[in-house]
Design an enzyme around this catalytic site. Structure first.
Site, PDB file in Angstrom:
ATOM      1  N   GLU A   1       0.993  -1.310   0.069  1.00  0.00           N
ATOM      2  CA  GLU A   1      -0.083  -0.151  -0.336  1.00  0.00           C
ATOM      3  C   GLU A   1       0.972   0.871   0.476  1.00  0.00           C
ATOM      4  O   GLU A   1       0.298   1.465   1.137  1.00  0.00           O
ATOM      5  CB  GLU A   1      -0.518  -0.136   1.633  1.00  0.00           C
ATOM      6  CG  GLU A   1      -1.745  -1.469   1.132  1.00  0.00           C
ATOM      7  CD  GLU A   1      -2.805  -1.262   2.624  1.00  0.00           C
ATOM      8  OE1 GLU A   1      -2.174  -0.372   3.060  1.00  0.00           O
ATOM      9  OE2 GLU A   1      -3.645  -1.775   2.122  1.00  0.00           O
TER      10      GLU A   1
ATOM     11  N   GLU B   1      -4.992  -9.061   0.469  1.00  0.00           N
ATOM     12  CA  GLU B   1      -5.324  -8.600   1.821  1.00  0.00           C
ATOM     13  C   GLU B   1      -7.094  -8.220   1.973  1.00  0.00           C
ATOM     14  O   GLU B   1      -7.651  -7.755   0.758  1.00  0.00           O
ATOM     15  CB  GLU B   1      -5.127  -7.243   1.950  1.00  0.00           C
ATOM     16  CG  GLU B   1      -3.739  -7.641   3.864  1.00  0.00           C
ATOM     17  CD  GLU B   1      -2.888  -5.867   3.674  1.00  0.00           C
ATOM     18  OE1 GLU B   1      -4.261  -5.082   4.322  1.00  0.00           O
ATOM     19  OE2 GLU B   1      -2.318  -5.623   3.820  1.00  0.00           O
TER      20      GLU B   1
END
Ligand code: FCB
Length: 465
Positions: A167, A366
């Protein structure tokens, strides 16, 4: 009942990160989270920092056994830069860390759990932040690449899947726009420079990785993606969504997956007077750094509408171009700050990757269903926690993923966030996501019912619903 079968050799497991699990035993250096927690413990839920957390450093053998108990065939975590490297300028490694990561990787491999290793999960070494401003500086870009090369050389024969960043947009948002990561600055121009420098660090590491020509290994990146959904089809909302997509998704997806820097983004930065400093060599490096797979993190959908109120902040944020919007007809998770639940977003993300990003091989890196400890309740007479809420929602998301795969999505696995409840930045242990509860007082790992369901899914590669 319908049976949902996933492709052969599908990866099933969980994701975590070094900083969120290892604890600080024998850690060579502080990172920005250690630093920030010392400076401002009140910014962390119940004042809890990342110093002890799940204590994986000391308990990894027991934990790998727990991975097996819930059927994992793969697991992602990260190496901590601040643990592996003792001296950031010379690149000298910490021998204790080398031994720890080898032992941890060996334990996973011996138990049939394929390790996927990430190099950066929001954890800038404190010294590099203080001395150079972290990724504000191109010096730190080069130090990151040195660290990456050290890791590739040390562990490249054990790790088949390398990830440069998790991220990468989040440290930009948290540290430079919205004040939820150190250094808590609010500066749009600096934010863009940091974002650019991270993309450059990624690209340089990807080139260095390919130069090493390690046998049978791949490199990729993990991005948090969500489409931007609007109120309806009105043109102004569509325009707002286009901007949100450009700034939050394409800003990283296009350079990292397509090796293109969107012209519209450069124009927007020029218009806002926030153009980063670049060189033609750097741009060439970015537009030629080929990754081999993508990880996608998904939790909640983004919803936007055209800006109605005047923009009031004195620094640039993407919200110049839209306002966030709560869907009045949405479904919300009562156990996670009422975040919206939208399983079909998974399908939409998959179609975007299929149609606009060359259908690169990707995995759901995720997906997390948050609950808090109270709502998960106490263990039953068999010592198991009933989190069926999580299982039901996971099924809904996997059904959408399955539909996407049937429609040609090139998805090779699913990792749930997370394995054992872990520390999560300023939220600390507020939200629980794990297959196992962490008892904060004793450090005990307590099984949750979801793991029983997941094991069957992982071993049979299918589920019925
Ligand atoms: C993701 C992060 C991860 C974790 C979850 C809850 O955005 O990658 O570290 O904290 O959120």
């Amino acid at each position: 009942m319908t049976k949902y079968t996933f492709p052969d050799n599908f990866k099933w497991g969980a994701a975590a990160s070094g900083i969120q699990t290892e604890g600080n035993t024998n850690k060579a250096n502080d990172n920005i989270w250690d630093l920030w927690h010392k400076q401002a413990p009140e910014r962390f839920y119940r004042g809890i920092g990342s110093d002890l957390v799940t204590d994986t450093y000391n308990r990894y053998q027991e934990d790998v056994a727990l991975m097996k108990q819930v059927g994992f065939n793969s697991f992602r975590t990260s190496i901590q830069w601040s643990r592996l490297i003792k001296d950031f300028e010379t690149g000298e490694v910490c021998q204790d860390a080398v031994a720890f990561y080898h032992a941890y990787l060996d334990e996973m491999i011996a138990n049939g759990v394929e390790p996927m290793m990430n190099l950066y999960h929001f954890d800038m070494p404190a010294e590099l932040q203080q001395k150079y401003g972290g990724f504000e500086s191109k010096k730190v870009v080069d130090l990151y690449v040195d660290y990456a090369v050290t890791a590739f050389k040390l562990f490249g024969n054990k790790v088949k899947y390398w990830i440069t960043f998790n991220e990468p947009i989040v440290p930009v948002e948290g540290g430079y726009l919205y004040d939820f990561h150190y250094p808590c600055k609010k500066d749009g121009k600096l934010a863009v420079q940091v974002g650019y420098n991270i993309i450059l660090a990624h690209a340089k590491a990807v080139h260095a990785f390919h130069q090493l020509a390690l046998a049978d290994t791949q490199i990729g990146v993990v991005l948090n993606l969500t489409p931007s959904y609007t109120r309806d089809d009105r043109a102004a909302d569509q325009q707002a969504a286009w901007y949100a997509d450009l700034l939050f998704n394409r800003s990283f997806l296009d350079p990292m997956v397509k090796n293109e820097i969107p012209q519209e983004l450069c124009e927007l930065f020029a218009e806002q007077n926030i153009t980063p400093e670049t060189t033609s060599e750097e741009l060439e490096c970015i537009t030629s750094a080929k990754i081999q797979f993508l990880g996608v993190n998904y939790y909640v959908p983004r919803r936007v509408k055209a800006r109605e109120a005047e923009y009031e902040l004195d620094h640039f944020t993407p919200e110049v171009y839209f306002e966030n919007y709560i869907n009045p007809n949405g479904r919300f998770n009562p156990y996670r700050d009422n975040n919206e639940i939208l399983p079909t977003a998974i399908y939409d993300i998959a179609m975007n990757v299929r149609d606009n990003y060359g259908n690169i091989p990707w995995f759901l890196a995720e997906i997390g269903i948050a609950m808090d400890e109270e709502s998960e309740g106490k263990p039953d007479e068999n010592g198991i926690i009933d989190d069926s809420f999580r299982t039901e929602l996971m099924k809904e998301h996997l059904i959408q993923l399955h539909r996407a795969i049937e429609d040609g999505a090139n998805c090779f696995g699913v990792h749930q966030w997370t394995f054992i409840d872990n520390w999560s930045w300023t939220n600390s242990f507020k939200r629980r996501y794990g297959f196992y509860r962490l008892d904060l007082a004793t450090g005990d790992r307590i099984a949750k019912k979801h793991g029983v369901w997941f094991k069957e899914l992982a071993l049979s590669n299918c589920f019925e619903d």
